[in-house]
Design a protein around this motif. Structure first.
Motif, PDB file in Angstrom:
ATOM      1  N   ASP A  92     -11.941   3.061  -8.272  1.00  0.00           N
ATOM      2  CA  ASP A  92     -11.000   3.100  -9.392  1.00  0.00           C
ATOM      3  C   ASP A  92     -11.647   3.494 -10.722  1.00  0.00           C
ATOM      4  O   ASP A  92     -11.016   3.416 -11.769  1.00  0.00           O
ATOM      5  CB  ASP A  92     -10.277   1.763  -9.545  1.00  0.00           C
ATOM      6  N   GLU A  93     -12.918   3.932 -10.662  1.00  0.00           N
ATOM      7  CA  GLU A  93     -13.612   4.411 -11.845  1.00  0.00           C
ATOM      8  C   GLU A  93     -14.382   5.674 -11.494  1.00  0.00           C
ATOM      9  O   GLU A  93     -14.815   5.845 -10.353  1.00  0.00           O
ATOM     10  CB  GLU A  93     -14.592   3.364 -12.381  1.00  0.00           C
ATOM     11  N   GLU A 102      -6.429   6.490  -6.598  1.00  0.00           N
ATOM     12  CA  GLU A 102      -5.465   5.470  -6.217  1.00  0.00           C
ATOM     13  C   GLU A 102      -5.147   5.650  -4.740  1.00  0.00           C
ATOM     14  O   GLU A 102      -5.447   6.688  -4.148  1.00  0.00           O
ATOM     15  CB  GLU A 102      -4.201   5.571  -7.075  1.00  0.00           C
ATOM     16  N   LYS A 158     -14.172  -0.385  -3.698  1.00  0.00           N
ATOM     17  CA  LYS A 158     -13.248   0.149  -4.696  1.00  0.00           C
ATOM     18  C   LYS A 158     -13.595   1.595  -5.018  1.00  0.00           C
ATOM     19  O   LYS A 158     -14.719   2.070  -4.778  1.00  0.00           O
ATOM     20  CB  LYS A 158     -13.268  -0.693  -5.976  1.00  0.00           C
ATOM     21  N   ALA A 198     -11.937  -2.575 -13.489  1.00  0.00           N
ATOM     22  CA  ALA A 198     -11.040  -1.521 -13.957  1.00  0.00           C
ATOM     23  C   ALA A 198      -9.564  -1.872 -13.841  1.00  0.00           C
ATOM     24  O   ALA A 198      -8.715  -1.106 -14.291  1.00  0.00           O
ATOM     25  CB  ALA A 198     -11.313  -0.236 -13.184  1.00  0.00           C
ATOM     26  N   GLY A 199      -9.221  -2.994 -13.213  1.00  0.00           N
ATOM     27  CA  GLY A 199      -7.810  -3.305 -13.026  1.00  0.00           C
ATOM     28  C   GLY A 199      -7.567  -4.735 -12.621  1.00  0.00           C
ATOM     29  O   GLY A 199      -8.503  -5.492 -12.354  1.00  0.00           O
ATOM     30  N   SER A 246     -10.705  -5.903 -10.057  1.00  0.00           N
ATOM     31  CA  SER A 246     -11.994  -5.277 -10.345  1.00  0.00           C
ATOM     32  C   SER A 246     -12.123  -5.128 -11.861  1.00  0.00           C
ATOM     33  O   SER A 246     -11.154  -5.365 -12.597  1.00  0.00           O
ATOM     34  CB  SER A 246     -12.074  -3.900  -9.676  1.00  0.00           C
ATOM     35  N   ARG A 253     -12.573   8.191  -8.744  1.00  0.00           N
ATOM     36  CA  ARG A 253     -11.369   7.500  -9.204  1.00  0.00           C
ATOM     37  C   ARG A 253     -10.202   7.982  -8.347  1.00  0.00           C
ATOM     38  O   ARG A 253      -9.721   9.112  -8.488  1.00  0.00           O
ATOM     39  CB  ARG A 253     -11.106   7.778 -10.681  1.00  0.00           C
ATOM     40  N   ASP A 264      -5.721   0.169  -8.206  1.00  0.00           N
ATOM     41  CA  ASP A 264      -7.083  -0.207  -8.584  1.00  0.00           C
ATOM     42  C   ASP A 264      -7.452  -1.459  -7.799  1.00  0.00           C
ATOM     43  O   ASP A 264      -6.636  -2.021  -7.076  1.00  0.00           O
ATOM     44  CB  ASP A 264      -7.170  -0.476 -10.101  1.00  0.00           C
TER      45      ASP A 264
END
Length: 341
Positions: A222-223, A233, A220, A259-260, A257, A231, A278
């Motif tokens: 997404d943070e 997308e 991932k 975050a999403g 995750s 971060r 995310d």
């Protein structure tokens, strides 16, 4: 999607697509066939930054008369029930104003000082090696025309800086082989961070031999964790090789995750796209007998353009098994004996 953009155009011979860049930067990437890209930049155009992008994060190891302007291919939800983050690259209802008349740059005219023409040789198809490409700046306007017809991706990102229009040669695209054994895949890093200068856009192509898993272990981005995770997308656009008259297919997994909440397990075919705002994404599964291609388009709000990922804690161990395994001998593409012509 807040940051990423994708249009896929199927142009008939001699067809012209007018494109206004707006607040985004774009790359025109041939998927099948060649084209001519005419670009008019706002004036003045700032120079490229003297320093390159931040170093990328750790990789996974291992002319005819002009017809009427064409409606672009866009992203919309497929028919039938599906997760809202799944989309197909199909004809949409978008509109771009017609760009102004163009003239080719004369001898001695510096890049960015006037309308430019980029002739993209392209390729026969996505499994026939990297393609050349053209970068279009924020607030620019362009025409894309193909004498013989073809399919072309416009990958973009909402951005702040305006960089000059440029040509990217196919010979300068770094080709990377990642993973090992059944996790082997090829990455064409044509617009990776640290490879080709953009403001926000990061874009690469991934090719996976039939029967293999890629985008694995699930990861991932997404943070924002400085030096650890970016971060970003992401959009995945797919083309799957057929077997004779049988169309190809594959599968894509995205799991929630911290975050999403994106949660997808979907079948993908040529022309499909999956939107990933995310989540842990992977694996991308190429079914036996059908090689898989996907185009990754990434962008985000971070001040530094970099690709830093975090592996899923349950599956990251798989990387340690690759040290004593070989890369799939079917890589790199193209792996056919015949001349691609």
């Amino acid at each position: 999607m807040d940051w990423t953009r994708l249009l896929v155009l199927d142009l008939s011979p001699g067809e012209v697509y007018p494109h206004a860049c707006g607040e985004s930067e774009w790359i025109v990437l041939p998927l099948a066939g060649g084209c001519e890209v005419r670009c008019a930049e706002p004036s003045p155009t700032p120079p490229l930054p003297e320093t390159g992008d931040a170093a990328p994060g750790p990789p996974f190891r291992g002319s005819a008369p002009d017809p009427a302007p064409r409606t672009p291919a866009g992203l919309r939800s497929p028919s039938g029930p599906s997760h809202p983050a799944t989309a197909h690259a199909q004809a949409g209802a978008g509109h771009n104003p017609a760009p102004p008349a163009f003239e080719e740059r004369g001898p001695g005219q510096r890049p960015g000082s006037g309308p430019q023409v980029f002739r993209l040789r392209g390729r026969r198809g996505v499994f026939d090696g990297p393609s050349d490409f053209a970068y279009l700046p924020r607030e620019g306007v362009a025409e894309i025309r193909s004498g013989a017809g073809g399919r072309f991706a416009l990958v973009g990102a909402r951005c702040e800086k305006r960089l000059p229009a440029r040509y990217g040669p196919a010979a300068e695209v770094p080709v990377e082989l990642r993973g090992a054994a059944q996790c082997s895949r090829q990455v064409n890093n044509f617009a990776a961070a640290g490879v080709f200068a953009c403001d926000r856009l990061i874009a690469v192509e991934v090719l996976t031999p039939g029967g293999n898993w890629s985008s694995y272990p699930p990861h991932k981005h997404d943070e924002h964790h400085p030096g650890v995770e970016s971060r970003l997308e992401e959009i995945y656009y797919y083309e799957i090789a057929p077997h004779g008259d049988t169309p190809g297919l594959g599968y894509q997994r995205v799991s929630p995750s911290p975050a999403g909440k994106t949660d997808i397990l979907t079948e993908v075919r040529t022309g499909d796209a999956v939107l990933i705002p995310d989540g842990w994404h992977g694996p991308s599964i190429a079914v036996p007998g059908h090689d898989m291609y996907y185009l990754n388009v990434m962008a985000g709000p971070g001040a530094t353009r970099e690709w830093l990922i975090r592996d899923h804690p349950d599956h990251g161990w798989i990387r340690s098994t690759w040290t004593d395994q070989d890369i799939d001998p079917r890589l790199p593409f193209p792996h056919r004996a015949e001349d691609p012509a």
